[in-house]
Design a protein around this motif. Sequence first.
Motif, short mmCIF file in Angstrom:
data_model
loop_
_atom_site.label_atom_id
_atom_site.label_comp_id
_atom_site.label_asym_id
_atom_site.label_seq_id
_atom_site.Cartn_x
_atom_site.Cartn_y
_atom_site.Cartn_z
N PRO A 17 1.23 -0.72 -0.67
CA PRO A 17 0.01 -0.15 0.10
C PRO A 17 0.70 1.06 -0.08
O PRO A 17 2.03 1.06 0.50
N ILE A 18 0.52 1.95 -0.59
CA ILE A 18 1.39 3.50 -0.86
C ILE A 18 0.02 4.72 -0.80
O ILE A 18 -1.07 4.92 -1.26
N THR A 19 0.75 5.73 0.03
CA THR A 19 0.09 7.01 0.37
C THR A 19 0.88 8.22 -0.03
O THR A 19 1.86 8.29 1.03
N GLU A 20 0.90 8.93 -1.10
CA GLU A 20 1.75 10.10 -1.16
C GLU A 20 1.01 11.30 -1.76
O GLU A 20 -0.40 11.27 -2.35
N LYS A 21 1.97 11.96 -1.72
CA LYS A 21 0.71 13.43 -1.97
C LYS A 21 0.96 13.61 -3.54
O LYS A 21 2.80 13.10 -3.79
N ALA A 22 0.38 14.60 -4.39
CA ALA A 22 0.92 15.04 -5.73
C ALA A 22 0.23 16.13 -5.60
O ALA A 22 -0.49 16.64 -5.03
N ILE A 23 0.48 16.92 -6.76
CA ILE A 23 -0.18 18.33 -7.09
C ILE A 23 -0.24 18.52 -8.44
O ILE A 23 0.32 17.55 -9.57
N VAL A 24 -2.11 18.05 -8.50
CA VAL A 24 -2.47 18.47 -9.67
C VAL A 24 -2.16 20.07 -9.88
O VAL A 24 -2.74 20.49 -9.98
N PHE A 25 -2.09 19.83 -11.81
CA PHE A 25 -2.52 21.01 -12.87
C PHE A 25 -3.24 21.01 -13.38
O PHE A 25 -3.08 19.86 -14.48
N VAL A 26 -4.34 22.29 -13.78
CA VAL A 26 -4.93 22.35 -14.72
C VAL A 26 -4.93 23.57 -15.47
O VAL A 26 -4.31 24.45 -14.75
N GLN A 27 -4.75 23.44 -16.59
CA GLN A 27 -4.84 24.57 -17.50
C GLN A 27 -5.14 23.91 -19.22
O GLN A 27 -4.98 23.57 -19.37
N ASP A 28 -6.27 25.18 -19.44
CA ASP A 28 -7.38 25.01 -20.34
C ASP A 28 -7.86 23.48 -21.18
O ASP A 28 -7.36 23.44 -21.58
N GLY A 29 -7.68 23.00 -19.59
CA GLY A 29 -8.31 21.92 -19.79
C GLY A 29 -7.73 20.66 -19.76
O GLY A 29 -8.04 19.83 -19.95
N LYS A 30 -6.64 21.27 -19.76
CA LYS A 30 -5.70 20.06 -19.88
C LYS A 30 -4.52 19.70 -18.49
O LYS A 30 -4.70 20.76 -17.44
N VAL A 31 -4.97 18.30 -17.79
CA VAL A 31 -5.13 17.76 -16.91
C VAL A 31 -3.17 17.68 -16.04
O VAL A 31 -2.58 16.27 -17.40
N SER A 32 -1.79 18.03 -15.50
CA SER A 32 -0.48 17.08 -15.24
C SER A 32 -0.42 17.43 -13.96
O SER A 32 -1.02 17.38 -12.84
N LEU A 33 0.24 15.85 -13.53
CA LEU A 33 1.18 15.61 -12.39
C LEU A 33 1.87 15.97 -11.83
O LEU A 33 2.62 15.26 -12.62
N ASN A 34 2.61 15.74 -11.33
CA ASN A 34 3.51 15.47 -10.14
C ASN A 34 3.66 15.12 -9.08
O ASN A 34 3.03 15.18 -8.01
N SER A 35 4.13 14.65 -8.97
CA SER A 35 4.38 14.21 -7.14
C SER A 35 6.03 13.19 -7.16
O SER A 35 6.72 12.94 -8.02
N LYS A 36 6.00 14.03 -5.87
CA LYS A 36 7.71 13.17 -5.27
C LYS A 36 7.82 13.07 -4.24
O LYS A 36 6.77 13.28 -2.94
N PHE A 37 8.20 11.06 -4.44
CA PHE A 37 8.08 10.29 -2.80
C PHE A 37 9.60 9.58 -2.85
O PHE A 37 10.13 9.18 -3.79
N ASN A 38 9.46 9.15 -1.46
CA ASN A 38 11.34 8.35 -1.44
C ASN A 38 9.71 6.90 -0.63
O ASN A 38 9.30 6.42 -0.53
#
Length: 181
Positions: free
Chosen positions: A129-150
Motif C-alpha cells: 500500500p502507498i499514500t503519497e502527495k501529488a500536485i495536480v495542475f489544470v490549465q486550459d482543460g489539460k491535466v498534469s500531475l507531479n509527485s515526489k516520494f521515497n
Amino acid sequence: MKKVILTMIALVTISLTVSAQKQVSTKTHFKFFSSTPVEDIEANNYASVGTINPASGDIVFSVPMQSFEFEKALMQKHFNSAKFLDTKANPKAKLTGKIANLEAINFSKDGTYEAVVAGELTINGITKPITEKAIVFVQDGKVSLNSKFNITLADYEVAFEKGKPSTNIAKTVEVTVEAHY
C-alpha cells in the motif's frame, strides 16, 4: 433562438462529459535518484503510460522497468539483473490508486491543486500500500500531475546483499513522477 440555446446546452454537456472521462498520458517521466557517499545514481524512464479519471479519481501508471536509462551501462546492467530487479521476470512496475481528496480538485477550472493518492505500488512482483502527495495542475482543460516520494528498496525485496553495488545504492530512493494528460 431556441436552437442557439439548445446548441449551447449541448456543447456545455459535451465539454463536461469530455473533461470527466479517463485521460491517458504517454508524456510521462519517472525518475529515481539514489545518493550515497560513494556516488549518486539517477535513472530516467520516458516510456511509461498513465491514466487519470477526473470523475472517479482513479489513477494508474504502468512502468516498463527495462526502459530506465542510466548514465553508465554497468548501472543499467545491475538494475536489470536477476540479483537486483530481475526485469525479465518482473517487466513492469505498476501504481494503481485513487485521489483520496477528489473533492479538493476542480478539473474544470484552471489551478494548482494538492492531491493525496492512495493505492498500491507493485515493484519486483511485490505489492505494498502507498499514500503519497501529488500536485495536480489544470490549465486550459489539460491535466498534469507531479509527485515526489521515497521508497525503501527492501520493502520490495530489492537489494544487493554484498559487493560494490550494495554500498553504491541507497536503501531508500527518491522517485519523481511527471505526467501530462
